[in-house]
Scaffold this motif. Sequence first.
Motif, PDB file in Angstrom:
ATOM      1  N   ARG A  62       0.854  -1.187   0.000  1.00 54.21           N
ATOM      2  CA  ARG A  62       0.000   0.000   0.000  1.00 54.21           C
ATOM      3  C   ARG A  62       0.891   1.238   0.000  1.00 54.21           C
ATOM      4  NH1 ARG A  62      -5.274   0.530   0.952  1.00 54.21           N
ATOM      5  NH2 ARG A  62      -5.479  -1.656   1.487  1.00 54.21           N
ATOM      6  N   VAL A  63       0.547   2.213  -0.859  1.00 52.55           N
ATOM      7  CA  VAL A  63       1.289   3.467  -0.948  1.00 52.55           C
ATOM      8  C   VAL A  63       0.320   4.603  -0.629  1.00 52.55           C
ATOM      9  CG1 VAL A  63       2.578   5.015  -2.456  1.00 52.55           C
ATOM     10  CG2 VAL A  63       2.853   2.543  -2.682  1.00 52.55           C
ATOM     11  N   ALA A  64       0.664   5.394   0.388  1.00 55.70           N
ATOM     12  CA  ALA A  64      -0.184   6.534   0.778  1.00 55.70           C
ATOM     13  C   ALA A  64       0.252   7.757  -0.027  1.00 55.70           C
ATOM     14  CB  ALA A  64      -0.052   6.799   2.258  1.00 55.70           C
ATOM     15  N   LEU A  65      -0.697   8.345  -0.719  1.00 50.96           N
ATOM     16  CA  LEU A  65      -0.451   9.572  -1.483  1.00 50.96           C
ATOM     17  C   LEU A  65      -1.264  10.709  -0.874  1.00 50.96           C
ATOM     18  CD1 LEU A  65      -0.590   7.965  -5.032  1.00 50.96           C
ATOM     19  CD2 LEU A  65       1.442   8.557  -3.710  1.00 50.96           C
ATOM     20  N   THR A  66      -1.068  10.932   0.404  1.00 49.72           N
ATOM     21  CA  THR A  66      -1.808  11.944   1.150  1.00 49.72           C
ATOM     22  C   THR A  66      -1.523  13.337   0.601  1.00 49.72           C
ATOM     23  OG1 THR A  66      -1.608  10.537   3.098  1.00 49.72           O
ATOM     24  CG2 THR A  66      -2.264  12.816   3.478  1.00 49.72           C
ATOM     25  N   GLY A  67      -2.602  14.080   0.362  1.00 51.01           N
ATOM     26  CA  GLY A  67      -2.470  15.440  -0.155  1.00 51.01           C
ATOM     27  C   GLY A  67      -2.135  15.505  -1.631  1.00 51.01           C
ATOM     28  N   ARG A  68      -2.270  14.385  -2.329  1.00 51.60           N
ATOM     29  CA  ARG A  68      -1.896  14.331  -3.751  1.00 51.60           C
ATOM     30  C   ARG A  68      -3.068  13.942  -4.640  1.00 51.60           C
ATOM     31  NH1 ARG A  68       4.252  12.868  -3.910  1.00 51.60           N
ATOM     32  NH2 ARG A  68       4.784  13.914  -1.971  1.00 51.60           N
ATOM     33  N   VAL A  69      -2.945  14.333  -5.890  1.00 56.75           N
ATOM     34  CA  VAL A  69      -3.911  13.936  -6.921  1.00 56.75           C
ATOM     35  C   VAL A  69      -3.273  12.820  -7.732  1.00 56.75           C
ATOM     36  CG1 VAL A  69      -5.198  14.666  -8.959  1.00 56.75           C
ATOM     37  CG2 VAL A  69      -4.885  16.255  -7.061  1.00 56.75           C
ATOM     38  N   LEU A  70      -3.989  11.737  -7.904  1.00 57.25           N
ATOM     39  CA  LEU A  70      -3.523  10.599  -8.705  1.00 57.25           C
ATOM     40  C   LEU A  70      -4.300  10.580 -10.006  1.00 57.25           C
ATOM     41  CD1 LEU A  70      -1.810   8.025  -8.959  1.00 57.25           C
ATOM     42  CD2 LEU A  70      -3.621   6.806  -7.754  1.00 57.25           C
ATOM     43  N   LEU A  71      -3.579  10.542 -11.116  1.00 57.80           N
ATOM     44  CA  LEU A  71      -4.190  10.487 -12.446  1.00 57.80           C
ATOM     45  C   LEU A  71      -3.857   9.121 -13.054  1.00 57.80           C
ATOM     46  CD1 LEU A  71      -2.715  13.885 -12.984  1.00 57.80           C
ATOM     47  CD2 LEU A  71      -5.115  13.545 -13.487  1.00 57.80           C
ATOM     48  N   PRO A  72      -4.690   8.103 -12.776  1.00 60.93           N
ATOM     49  CA  PRO A  72      -4.374   6.765 -13.271  1.00 60.93           C
ATOM     50  C   PRO A  72      -4.589   6.628 -14.771  1.00 60.93           C
ATOM     51  CG  PRO A  72      -6.462   6.727 -12.131  1.00 60.93           C
ATOM     52  CD  PRO A  72      -5.910   8.114 -12.012  1.00 60.93           C
TER      53      PRO A  72
END
Length: 72
Positions: A62-72
């Motif tokens: 699991r990777v936490a991308l807190t405070g980020r926008v993910l564009l899959p």
Amino acid sequence: MDYPPSLPPDGQPFDLARDATWVLPVRPSGALRAEHSVLLRADRIAAVVPTAHSLSLPVHRRVALTGRVLLP
């Protein structure tokens, strides 16, 4: 797929969960989703689900991308 079963169809855990504050998928266009996770199997997107739901699913990493926008 919005809400996968407890396990993928083959019964194996997901390889990776990327938990982001926001997920902006290509399709549907403009569908910004807050607090969502992108679940991957064999380097392919298997599902995009609310992070609260993904926390109950078996995942190898699991990777936490807190405070980020993910564009899959």
